[in-house]
Design an enzyme around this catalytic site. Structure first.
Site, mmCIF file in Angstrom:
data_model
loop_
_atom_site.group_PDB
_atom_site.id
_atom_site.type_symbol
_atom_site.label_atom_id
_atom_site.label_comp_id
_atom_site.label_asym_id
_atom_site.label_seq_id
_atom_site.Cartn_x
_atom_site.Cartn_y
_atom_site.Cartn_z
ATOM 1 N N VAL A 239 0.839 -1.199 0.000
ATOM 2 C CA VAL A 239 0.000 0.000 0.000
ATOM 3 C C VAL A 239 0.875 1.251 0.000
ATOM 4 O O VAL A 239 0.569 2.244 -0.664
ATOM 5 C CB VAL A 239 -0.966 0.010 1.207
ATOM 6 C CG1 VAL A 239 -1.747 1.322 1.274
ATOM 7 C CG2 VAL A 239 -1.923 -1.173 1.133
ATOM 8 N N CYS A 240 1.996 1.213 0.725
ATOM 9 C CA CYS A 240 2.862 2.382 0.889
ATOM 10 C C CYS A 240 3.272 3.030 -0.432
ATOM 11 O O CYS A 240 3.143 4.247 -0.580
ATOM 12 C CB CYS A 240 4.090 2.026 1.714
ATOM 13 S SG CYS A 240 3.692 1.437 3.377
ATOM 14 N N PRO A 241 3.754 2.258 -1.424
ATOM 15 C CA PRO A 241 4.169 2.939 -2.658
ATOM 16 C C PRO A 241 3.014 3.608 -3.393
ATOM 17 O O PRO A 241 3.215 4.641 -4.043
ATOM 18 C CB PRO A 241 4.808 1.836 -3.497
ATOM 19 C CG PRO A 241 4.330 0.556 -2.920
ATOM 20 C CD PRO A 241 4.045 0.821 -1.473
#
Length: 187
Positions: free
Chosen positions: A46-48
């Site tokens: 999810v972070c990128p």
């Protein structure tokens, strides 16, 4: 977790920024609007998507006098490797702070107990170093940079116009409210 009205605490760390390693401290933030964008870890899922979404609106935030600091407990070396290997992360021009000492995550009280990683949390800090907006989501729920942009605009508007407030879904240029006894029960 840190609260609205809390003041930015001292920190000094290394960051990856536009192809260089640089030192960043709380002194670099004072006197300007800032977004601290915490995420759990580099090279994840999810972070990128969130960091790329934020990279897309970064020029708009800069035009508004806002600096962005993404923060994870990874090192600045890891941030560089991720930046060099990921098309999404390669778009980032804002500061990517390394927080392997956990100082910044502890300052904002977003370090996950026993895990050594930060929660998914966003803080908007005003030029006086005071938290004006915060958001936290669970592990699997990504944030929306367009909504962050709207909240920053609203926070800046309210600071510049202390006798007005921004209602739900307020967008720049729309009508605001002037709280008064006359409005009680009429909205």
């Amino acid at each position: 977790m840190a609260k609205i009205g809390d003041t930015l605490k001292p920190f000094t760390t290394q960051a990856y920024h536009q192809g260089k390693f640089v030192e960043v401290s709380d002194a670099d933030v004072k006197g300007k609007w800032a977004v601290f964008f915490f995420y759990p870890a580099d090279f994840t899922f999810v972070c990128p998507t969130e960091l790329e979404d934020l990279a897309d609106i970064y020029p708009k935030l800069q035009d508004m006098g806002v600096e962005v600091f993404s923060v994870s407990t990874d090192t600045h070396f890891s941030h560089k490797a991720w930046h060099d290997s990921s098309e999404a992360i390669g778009k980032i021009n804002y500061y990517m702070l390394g927080d392997q000492s956990h100082t910044i995550a502890n300052n904002f009280d977003v370090l996950r107990d026993g895990q050594g990683v930060a929660d998914r949390a966003t803080f908007v800090v005003d030029p006086d170093g005071v938290i004006q907006v915060l958001e936290q989501t669970c592990e699997g729920v990504g944030r929306n940079a367009a909504e962050l942009l709207r909240k920053v605009k609203a926070a800046q508007y309210v600071r510049a116009n202390p006798d007005e407030v921004c209602p739900a879904k307020w967008e720049e240029g729309e009508k605001t409210l002037a709280p008064s006894l006359d409005l009680v029960g009429k909205i």
